[in-house]
Design an enzyme around this catalytic site. Structure first.
Site, PDB file in Angstrom:
ATOM      1  N   GLN A   1       0.840  -1.203   0.000  1.00  0.00           N
ATOM      2  CA  GLN A   1       0.000   0.000   0.000  1.00  0.00           C
ATOM      3  C   GLN A   1       0.874   1.251   0.000  1.00  0.00           C
ATOM      4  O   GLN A   1       1.820   1.352   0.790  1.00  0.00           O
ATOM      5  CB  GLN A   1      -0.907   0.000   1.246  1.00  0.00           C
ATOM      6  CG  GLN A   1      -1.916   1.145   1.242  1.00  0.00           C
ATOM      7  CD  GLN A   1      -2.903   1.065   2.401  1.00  0.00           C
ATOM      8  OE1 GLN A   1      -2.818   0.187   3.270  1.00  0.00           O
ATOM      9  NE2 GLN A   1      -3.851   1.987   2.419  1.00  0.00           N
TER      10      GLN A   1
ATOM     11  N   HIS B   1      -8.568   1.883  -0.684  1.00  0.00           N
ATOM     12  CA  HIS B   1      -9.003   1.854  -2.088  1.00  0.00           C
ATOM     13  C   HIS B   1      -9.016   0.426  -2.597  1.00  0.00           C
ATOM     14  O   HIS B   1      -8.155  -0.383  -2.255  1.00  0.00           O
ATOM     15  CB  HIS B   1      -8.115   2.736  -2.969  1.00  0.00           C
ATOM     16  CG  HIS B   1      -6.647   2.505  -2.793  1.00  0.00           C
ATOM     17  ND1 HIS B   1      -5.940   3.021  -1.729  1.00  0.00           N
ATOM     18  CD2 HIS B   1      -5.745   1.801  -3.535  1.00  0.00           C
ATOM     19  CE1 HIS B   1      -4.674   2.653  -1.823  1.00  0.00           C
ATOM     20  NE2 HIS B   1      -4.521   1.903  -2.907  1.00  0.00           N
TER      21      HIS B   1
HETATM   22  P1  AMP Z   1      -1.611   1.233  -3.578  1.00  0.00           P
HETATM   23  O1  AMP Z   1      -0.178   0.927  -3.962  1.00  0.00           O
HETATM   24  O2  AMP Z   1      -2.469   0.019  -3.454  1.00  0.00           O
HETATM   25  O3  AMP Z   1      -1.671   2.130  -2.361  1.00  0.00           O
HETATM   26  O4  AMP Z   1      -2.218   2.017  -4.810  1.00  0.00           O
HETATM   27  C1  AMP Z   1      -2.179   3.396  -4.951  1.00  0.00           C
HETATM   28  C2  AMP Z   1      -2.608   3.682  -6.359  1.00  0.00           C
HETATM   29  O5  AMP Z   1      -2.988   5.037  -6.450  1.00  0.00           O
HETATM   30  C3  AMP Z   1      -1.504   3.459  -7.405  1.00  0.00           C
HETATM   31  O6  AMP Z   1      -1.943   2.498  -8.353  1.00  0.00           O
HETATM   32  C4  AMP Z   1      -1.321   4.844  -8.023  1.00  0.00           C
HETATM   33  O7  AMP Z   1      -1.043   4.786  -9.404  1.00  0.00           O
HETATM   34  C5  AMP Z   1      -2.654   5.504  -7.719  1.00  0.00           C
HETATM   35  N1  AMP Z   1      -2.642   6.953  -7.633  1.00  0.00           N
HETATM   36  C6  AMP Z   1      -1.815   7.717  -6.904  1.00  0.00           C
HETATM   37  N2  AMP Z   1      -2.119   9.015  -7.054  1.00  0.00           N
HETATM   38  C7  AMP Z   1      -3.188   9.064  -7.897  1.00  0.00           C
HETATM   39  C8  AMP Z   1      -3.974  10.114  -8.440  1.00  0.00           C
HETATM   40  N3  AMP Z   1      -3.736  11.409  -8.159  1.00  0.00           N
HETATM   41  N4  AMP Z   1      -4.990   9.795  -9.278  1.00  0.00           N
HETATM   42  C9  AMP Z   1      -5.239   8.514  -9.584  1.00  0.00           C
HETATM   43  N5  AMP Z   1      -4.536   7.471  -9.096  1.00  0.00           N
HETATM   44  C10 AMP Z   1      -3.519   7.742  -8.265  1.00  0.00           C
END
Ligand code: AMP
Length: 114
Positions: A94, A100
């Site tokens: 994460q 999410h």
């Molecule tokens: P996780 O590694 O499970 O915490 O996933 C976080 C996700 O958020 C990653 O896939 C990123 O590419 C995505 N992410 C981060 N910032 C943004 C943003 N501003 N808009 C859309 N997705 C984002």
């Protein structure tokens, strides 16, 4: 939470490609997609991770997952199959600490994950 990027997306204070929203959740395209379809579904309320939820949140969690199904149908990946992922904590990979659900599809997924 004021310094949370996903709270700001839910409040439309920073731009994103929102694909679905209701009173409890918001779904938007991941900015760095790992598959042809890669959508994130978040609760409007700030929760750092799934590990912070309890029985009182069962209906919110159910709604989050069912919204993942809805997005999969909306994006046309339901029939071919898809993957719902909740990375949790450091070892879970994460990186954004607002709960999410990743909705991934449009290509075959592999196992084990990295
Ligand atoms: P996780 O590694 O499970 O915490 O996933 C976080 C996700 O958020 C990653 O896939 C990123 O590419 C995505 N992410 C981060 N910032 C943004 C943003 N501003 N808009 C859309 N997705 C984002």
């Amino acid at each position: 939470m004021s310094d949370c990027i996903f709270c700001k997306i839910a409040e439309k204070k920073i731009p994103s490609k929102i694909v679905h929203e209701d009173d409890k959740v918001v779904a938007f395209d991941d900015v760095n997609p790992q598959a042809p379809t890669h959508v994130l579904v978040i609760p409007r309320k700030h929760v750092a991770s799934i590990a912070d939820l309890n029985e009182a949140d069962a209906s919110l969690l159910g709604h989050l997952m069912l919204t993942g199904n809805k997005i999969a149908r909306q994006k046309g990946i339901a029939e071919g199959g898809y993957r719902l992922v909740v990375n949790t904590g450091k070892n879970g990979g994460q990186t954004v600490f607002h709960l999410h659900l990743h909705v991934l599809g449009g290509r075959p997924m592999h196992w084990p994950p990295g």
